[in-house]
Design a protein around this motif. Structure first.
Motif, short mmCIF file in Angstrom:
data_model
loop_
_atom_site.label_atom_id
_atom_site.label_comp_id
_atom_site.label_asym_id
_atom_site.label_seq_id
_atom_site.Cartn_x
_atom_site.Cartn_y
_atom_site.Cartn_z
N ASN A 139 1.02 22.75 -12.13
CA ASN A 139 -0.20 23.47 -11.79
C ASN A 139 -1.31 22.56 -11.28
N LEU A 140 -1.06 21.93 -10.15
CA LEU A 140 -2.09 21.10 -9.53
C LEU A 140 -3.26 21.96 -9.10
N THR A 141 -4.44 21.38 -9.18
CA THR A 141 -5.63 22.07 -8.70
C THR A 141 -5.61 22.07 -7.18
N PRO A 142 -6.40 22.92 -6.56
CA PRO A 142 -6.46 22.90 -5.09
C PRO A 142 -6.88 21.52 -4.55
N GLU A 143 -7.76 20.85 -5.27
CA GLU A 143 -8.21 19.53 -4.85
C GLU A 143 -7.07 18.50 -4.95
N GLU A 144 -6.28 18.58 -6.01
CA GLU A 144 -5.15 17.68 -6.17
C GLU A 144 -4.08 17.95 -5.10
N LEU B 3 -2.72 15.35 -2.41
CA LEU B 3 -1.28 15.16 -2.31
C LEU B 3 -0.82 15.31 -0.86
N ASP B 4 -1.27 16.36 -0.19
CA ASP B 4 -0.91 16.57 1.22
C ASP B 4 -1.36 15.40 2.09
N LEU B 5 -2.56 14.91 1.84
CA LEU B 5 -3.08 13.79 2.61
C LEU B 5 -2.25 12.53 2.38
N LEU B 6 -1.94 12.23 1.14
CA LEU B 6 -1.15 11.04 0.83
C LEU B 6 0.25 11.12 1.42
N VAL B 7 0.87 12.28 1.34
CA VAL B 7 2.21 12.46 1.91
C VAL B 7 2.16 12.22 3.42
N LYS B 8 1.14 12.74 4.08
CA LYS B 8 0.99 12.54 5.52
C LYS B 8 0.82 11.05 5.84
N LEU B 9 0.01 10.35 5.08
CA LEU B 9 -0.19 8.92 5.30
C LEU B 9 1.11 8.14 5.11
N ILE B 10 1.86 8.50 4.09
CA ILE B 10 3.15 7.84 3.82
C ILE B 10 4.14 8.13 4.94
N GLU B 11 4.22 9.39 5.36
CA GLU B 11 5.13 9.76 6.45
C GLU B 11 4.79 8.99 7.72
N ASP B 12 3.50 8.89 8.04
CA ASP B 12 3.09 8.17 9.25
C ASP B 12 3.51 6.71 9.17
N PHE B 13 3.28 6.08 8.02
CA PHE B 13 3.66 4.68 7.84
C PHE B 13 5.17 4.51 7.98
N GLU C 4 0.84 -1.21 0.00
CA GLU C 4 0.00 0.00 0.00
C GLU C 4 0.87 1.25 0.00
N ASN C 5 1.96 1.21 0.75
CA ASN C 5 2.87 2.35 0.78
C ASN C 5 3.43 2.62 -0.62
N GLU C 6 3.87 1.56 -1.28
CA GLU C 6 4.41 1.70 -2.64
C GLU C 6 3.35 2.26 -3.59
N GLU C 7 2.13 1.79 -3.45
CA GLU C 7 1.03 2.26 -4.29
C GLU C 7 0.83 3.77 -4.14
N PHE C 8 0.81 4.23 -2.89
CA PHE C 8 0.60 5.65 -2.65
C PHE C 8 1.83 6.48 -3.04
N LEU C 9 3.01 5.90 -2.91
CA LEU C 9 4.21 6.61 -3.37
C LEU C 9 4.14 6.88 -4.87
N LYS C 10 3.64 5.92 -5.63
CA LYS C 10 3.49 6.10 -7.07
C LYS C 10 2.51 7.22 -7.38
N VAL C 11 1.42 7.27 -6.64
CA VAL C 11 0.43 8.34 -6.84
C VAL C 11 1.05 9.70 -6.53
N VAL C 12 1.80 9.77 -5.44
CA VAL C 12 2.46 11.02 -5.07
C VAL C 12 3.43 11.46 -6.17
N GLU C 13 4.22 10.51 -6.67
CA GLU C 13 5.15 10.83 -7.76
C GLU C 13 4.41 11.33 -8.99
N GLU C 14 3.30 10.69 -9.29
CA GLU C 14 2.49 11.11 -10.44
C GLU C 14 1.98 12.54 -10.25
#
Length: 134
Positions: free
Chosen positions: A43-48, A52-62, A27-37
């Motif tokens: 020019n990410l949208t505010p939603e993106e 991104l912030d949420l995924l980075v936080k989840l990865i950092e916690d893991f 799961e960590n690897e999966e989310f790392l790929k999404v973060v890299e993408e």
């Protein structure tokens, strides 16, 4: 500056990426790929950005839980940063006042003060807590 996010777009991204507490390395690897993408986009949208912030936080916690970085000694941290940033003892005189004090710190015979830790943090561009004994 608070950006307003579009709930509908954010909901779509939540549905697409399904962020959750990471339990496994896969799961960590999966989310790392999404973060890299996401980081590869311009020019990410505010939603993106929010996803991104949420995924980075989840990865950092893991990773903090599963791969803790042992804290070295203050002197080993100082020596490592000096080597990594190609700094000499002479460049630290402005912080410690003399080469003799620097040698004492490196040998573990003298503790770094809170003020020196802040100055070292600024000098090396790292968290000052790295230089404080806990």
């Amino acid at each position: 500056m608070n950006l307003t996010i579009n709930s509908e777009i954010y909901s779509q991204l939540l549905s697409k990426y399904q962020p959750r507490i990471i339990q496994t390395e896969a799961e960590n690897e999966e989310f790392l790929k999404v973060v890299e993408e996401l980081l590869a986009r311009k020019n990410l949208t505010p939603e993106e950005n929010t996803i991104l912030d949420l995924l980075v936080k989840l990865i950092e916690d893991f990773e903090d839980k599963h791969y803790p970085i042992p804290k070295g000694t203050v002197s080993s941290m100082l020596l490592h940063l000096m080597e990594a940033q190609d700094k000499t003892k002479e460049s630290l005189v402005q912080v410690f006042g003399s080469l003799e004090k620097i040698d004492k710190v490196i040998n573990g015979d003298l503790e770094i003060t809170s003020q020196q830790a802040v100055e070292l943090g600024n000098f090396f561009h790292v968290d000052a807590n790295l230089f404080l004994n806990e």
